[in-house]
Scaffold this active site. Structure first.
Site, PDB file in Angstrom:
ATOM      1  N   GLU A 154      22.526  39.667  -5.956  1.00 26.22           N
ATOM      2  CA  GLU A 154      21.485  40.358  -5.172  1.00 26.22           C
ATOM      3  C   GLU A 154      20.556  41.159  -6.102  1.00 26.22           C
ATOM      4  OE1 GLU A 154      21.190  39.552  -2.097  1.00 26.22           O
ATOM      5  OE2 GLU A 154      23.163  39.135  -1.240  1.00 26.22           O
ATOM      6  N   ASN A 213      15.740  37.223   1.411  1.00 26.21           N
ATOM      7  CA  ASN A 213      16.732  36.178   1.684  1.00 26.21           C
ATOM      8  C   ASN A 213      16.620  35.007   0.708  1.00 26.21           C
ATOM      9  OD1 ASN A 213      17.840  37.503   3.948  1.00 26.21           O
ATOM     10  ND2 ASN A 213      16.089  36.855   5.167  1.00 26.21           N
ATOM     11  N   ARG A 215      24.037  55.557  22.705  1.00 26.61           N
ATOM     12  CA  ARG A 215      22.669  55.092  22.383  1.00 26.61           C
ATOM     13  C   ARG A 215      22.174  55.552  21.012  1.00 26.61           C
ATOM     14  NH1 ARG A 215      21.804  56.589  27.819  1.00 26.61           N
ATOM     15  NH2 ARG A 215      21.960  54.780  29.177  1.00 26.61           N
ATOM     16  N   ARG A 245       9.877  40.966   4.423  1.00 24.04           N
ATOM     17  CA  ARG A 245      11.317  41.227   4.279  1.00 24.04           C
ATOM     18  C   ARG A 245      12.115  39.932   4.158  1.00 24.04           C
ATOM     19  NH1 ARG A 245      15.145  45.901   7.049  1.00 24.04           N
ATOM     20  NH2 ARG A 245      17.048  45.238   5.993  1.00 24.04           N
ATOM     21  N   LYS A 275      19.966  47.076   8.391  1.00 25.46           N
ATOM     22  CA  LYS A 275      20.497  45.915   9.126  1.00 25.46           C
ATOM     23  C   LYS A 275      21.972  46.191   9.384  1.00 25.46           C
ATOM     24  CE  LYS A 275      17.622  41.981   7.806  1.00 25.46           C
ATOM     25  NZ  LYS A 275      17.587  40.687   7.098  1.00 25.46           N
ATOM     26  N   HIS A 299      30.024  35.826  -0.641  1.00 28.50           N
ATOM     27  CA  HIS A 299      28.627  35.698  -0.216  1.00 28.50           C
ATOM     28  C   HIS A 299      27.681  35.689  -1.433  1.00 28.50           C
ATOM     29  CE1 HIS A 299      24.965  36.435   2.053  1.00 28.50           C
ATOM     30  NE2 HIS A 299      24.736  37.526   1.335  1.00 28.50           N
TER      31      HIS A 299
HETATM   32  P1  NAD Z   1      33.267  43.808   1.397  1.00 29.16           P
HETATM   33  O1  NAD Z   1      32.814  44.952   2.172  1.00 29.16           O
HETATM   34  O2  NAD Z   1      34.198  42.839   2.044  1.00 29.16           O
HETATM   35  O3  NAD Z   1      33.923  44.320   0.037  1.00 29.16           O
HETATM   36  C1  NAD Z   1      34.423  43.374  -0.880  1.00 29.16           C
HETATM   37  C2  NAD Z   1      35.888  43.672  -1.253  1.00 29.16           C
HETATM   38  O4  NAD Z   1      35.901  44.743  -2.186  1.00 29.16           O
HETATM   39  C3  NAD Z   1      36.757  44.095  -0.103  1.00 29.16           C
HETATM   40  O5  NAD Z   1      38.051  43.575  -0.289  1.00 29.16           O
HETATM   41  C4  NAD Z   1      36.774  45.609  -0.236  1.00 29.16           C
HETATM   42  O6  NAD Z   1      37.891  46.215   0.362  1.00 29.16           O
HETATM   43  C5  NAD Z   1      36.797  45.761  -1.719  1.00 29.16           C
HETATM   44  N1  NAD Z   1      36.245  47.008  -2.238  1.00 29.16           N
HETATM   45  C6  NAD Z   1      35.166  47.682  -1.787  1.00 29.16           C
HETATM   46  N2  NAD Z   1      34.887  48.704  -2.609  1.00 29.16           N
HETATM   47  C7  NAD Z   1      35.820  48.681  -3.592  1.00 29.16           C
HETATM   48  C8  NAD Z   1      36.037  49.473  -4.747  1.00 29.16           C
HETATM   49  N3  NAD Z   1      35.223  50.455  -5.090  1.00 29.16           N
HETATM   50  N4  NAD Z   1      37.101  49.170  -5.526  1.00 29.16           N
HETATM   51  C9  NAD Z   1      37.924  48.115  -5.218  1.00 29.16           C
HETATM   52  N5  NAD Z   1      37.743  47.314  -4.152  1.00 29.16           N
HETATM   53  C10 NAD Z   1      36.690  47.595  -3.353  1.00 29.16           C
HETATM   54  O7  NAD Z   1      32.031  42.922   0.857  1.00 29.16           O
HETATM   55  P2  NAD Z   1      30.582  43.292   0.309  1.00 29.16           P
HETATM   56  O8  NAD Z   1      30.271  42.232  -0.669  1.00 29.16           O
HETATM   57  O9  NAD Z   1      30.472  44.710  -0.073  1.00 29.16           O
HETATM   58  O10 NAD Z   1      29.683  43.084   1.609  1.00 29.16           O
HETATM   59  C11 NAD Z   1      29.614  41.840   2.264  1.00 29.16           C
HETATM   60  C12 NAD Z   1      29.150  42.094   3.675  1.00 29.16           C
HETATM   61  O11 NAD Z   1      27.864  42.701   3.624  1.00 29.16           O
HETATM   62  C13 NAD Z   1      28.987  40.829   4.500  1.00 29.16           C
HETATM   63  O12 NAD Z   1      29.527  41.051   5.769  1.00 29.16           O
HETATM   64  C14 NAD Z   1      27.487  40.631   4.581  1.00 29.16           C
HETATM   65  O13 NAD Z   1      27.087  39.993   5.774  1.00 29.16           O
HETATM   66  C15 NAD Z   1      26.998  42.047   4.538  1.00 29.16           C
HETATM   67  N6  NAD Z   1      25.634  42.212   4.028  1.00 29.16           N
HETATM   68  C16 NAD Z   1      24.804  42.986   4.751  1.00 29.16           C
HETATM   69  C17 NAD Z   1      23.531  43.205   4.308  1.00 29.16           C
HETATM   70  C18 NAD Z   1      22.633  44.117   5.075  1.00 29.16           C
HETATM   71  O14 NAD Z   1      21.435  44.198   4.762  1.00 29.16           O
HETATM   72  N7  NAD Z   1      23.147  44.859   6.031  1.00 29.16           N
HETATM   73  C19 NAD Z   1      23.083  42.660   3.092  1.00 29.16           C
HETATM   74  C20 NAD Z   1      23.962  41.866   2.364  1.00 29.16           C
HETATM   75  C21 NAD Z   1      25.242  41.654   2.842  1.00 29.16           C
HETATM   76  N1  GLY Z   2      19.760  41.744   2.885  1.00 32.73           N
HETATM   77  C1  GLY Z   2      18.523  41.323   3.424  1.00 32.73           C
HETATM   78  C2  GLY Z   2      17.799  42.393   4.153  1.00 32.73           C
HETATM   79  O1  GLY Z   2      18.231  43.513   4.199  1.00 32.73           O
HETATM   80  O2  GLY Z   2      16.779  42.142   4.723  1.00 32.73           O
END
Ligand code: NAD
Ligand code: GLY
Length: 359
Positions: free
Chosen positions: A182, A242, A118, A238, A140, A262
């Site tokens: 972003e 988006n 939990r 918030r 999130k 993305h």
């Molecule tokens: P990711 O985590 O897939 O990383 C992108 C790539 O870069 C991967 O291949 C990873 O292994 C590589 N990588 C990471 N750090 C590295 C480094 N320092 N050097 C070399 N390679 C590296 O993608 P991302 O763009 O970081 O995140 C995308 C994800 O985040 C999606 O699942 C999306 O839904 C989520 N997201 C969440 C929120 C939130 O508020 N929680 C906001 C935006 C996106």
């Molecule tokens: N990435 C959008 C949010 O955190 O609300």
């Protein structure tokens, strides 16, 4: 080092930003408040940065779980793998998780932390620009379902975020630009001065100049922290975070999450939102052109991927999470630095915008 506080009462936490955070043993020691620690990372990041974390864990009951790399591992299957490891290790409610990676590892590990017994503490150590400016902050957390992205999740805040800019040196160029989308978003929705700074400094930023990077991450996190503090669970403002995402998600879905990152889809989506705003009389054409110029300099796409068709875009947009009672609300711009949430647009204007961006 810069420190920003995410102000959420008892659940407030600091974001540390600097170029040698992972080498700062004292700082890391201070964040690890449990004797039982599980580090979750992936096979790309582990050979690069795992050692610098593990060096700080000597003497603790710690373990490491290295997952395969990719969005498809943000899954219930990997969620289960992490839970199993915690149980095999007999970790209790006072254990702590460390997410070392991009948004995939951060979202997944955060969701496990929200659920295990939990809720246990977790630290975000984001290693992509996107994760440092966005996903690691704000709580999130989620995994994907085969029928939809981020469909299983929770709002669950970390106890600290450690953003070390030196890890960005190994990030591929496309991933870096995806993070810039972003960053530009914060300027567009609520911080005109930052937007203008980005226009003056984007070339330095693309070269990953450390001073420019630290300023960018700091300013982005300040913006995100302010929005999250006002509306943690996205019942209002918030949603402006988006901007471009409804268009972007429709592109990503149409491409089955292949071909584009993305952030690339969000970059194009923000320009589409600006174009629609212009068609509705909210924005000047010159402002749309200005946004386009910055996206091009950030090496982001400004046309929809050639495999996508109009009908598909319209259908995909309708399943967006911002749809309420069959009405699709969009985040549009009434100025550079000023977002608005509205359903006050015509199907015709929306269609014109999509057509304008189709190859
Ligand atoms: P990711 O985590 O897939 O990383 C992108 C790539 O870069 C991967 O291949 C990873 O292994 C590589 N990588 C990471 N750090 C590295 C480094 N320092 N050097 C070399 N390679 C590296 O993608 P991302 O763009 O970081 O995140 C995308 C994800 O985040 C999606 O699942 C999306 O839904 C989520 N997201 C969440 C929120 C939130 O508020 N929680 C906001 C935006 C996106
Ligand atoms: N990435 C959008 C949010 O955190 O609300």
């Amino acid at each position: 080092m810069k420190v920003i506080e995410v102000d959420l009462g008892k659940r407030s936490y600091p974001i540390y930003i600097g170029d040698s955070i992972l080498a700062d043993k004292e700082l890391i020691d201070k964040q690890i408040t449990s004797h039982q620690v599980l580090v979750v990372t992936n096979e790309t990041i582990a050979p690069l940065y795992l050692k610098s974390i593990v060096n700080n864990l000597a003497g603790l009951d710690y373990d490491v779980l290295v997952l395969p790399d990719g969005e498809s591992y943000k899954s219930l299957d990997c969620f289960n793998q992490i839970i199993s490891r915690l149980m095999e290790k007999k970790f209790n409610r006072t254990c702590m998780l460390i997410a070392l990676g991009g948004g995939v590892i951060g979202d997944l590990t955060g969701f496990v932390a929200a659920c295990y017994q939990r809720g246990v503490k977790f630290i975000q150590i984001p290693t992509t620009l996107l994760a440092q400016v966005d996903s690691s902050v704000g709580g999130k957390t989620a995994v994907n379902h085969p029928l939809g992205k981020n469909m299983i999740g929770a709002f669950y805040q970390p106890s600290a975020v450690l953003a070390d800019t030196s890890v960005l040196s190994s990030l591929p160029d496309r991933e870096f630009s995806a993070g810039l989308a972003e960053v530009i978003k914060y300027g567009l929705i609520r911080d005109r001065e930052f937007y203008e700074w980005l226009e003056n400094n984007i070339d330095l930023l693309i070269q990953r100049d450390n001073k420019a990077l630290i300023y960018t991450i700091e300013r982005s996190c300040i913006n995100k922290a302010e929005v999250v503090a006002q509306d943690e669970r996205e019942s209002g403002v918030r949603a402006t975070l988006n901007l471009g995402h409804t268009f972007g998600h429709a592109i990503e879905t149409g491409l089955s999450y292949k071909h584009w990152l993305h952030g690339e889809a969000v970059g194009c989506g923000m320009l589409m939102a600006a174009d629609l705003s212009m068609r509705l009389g909210l924005l000047e054409q010159e402002q749309v052109d200005r946004i386009k110029r910055l996206l091009v300099r950030a090496k982001l796409p400004i046309k929809i991927h050639k495999d996508i068709k109009l009908k598909q875009m319209l259908e995909n947009m309708k399943v967006d999470k911002k749809s309420r009672d069959g009405i699709l609300y969009l985040i549009l711009l009434s100025d550079i630095g000023q977002a608005t949430i509205t359903a006050d647009y015509t199907e015709q204007a929306l269609t014109e915008t999509i057509n304008h961006f189709l190859e």
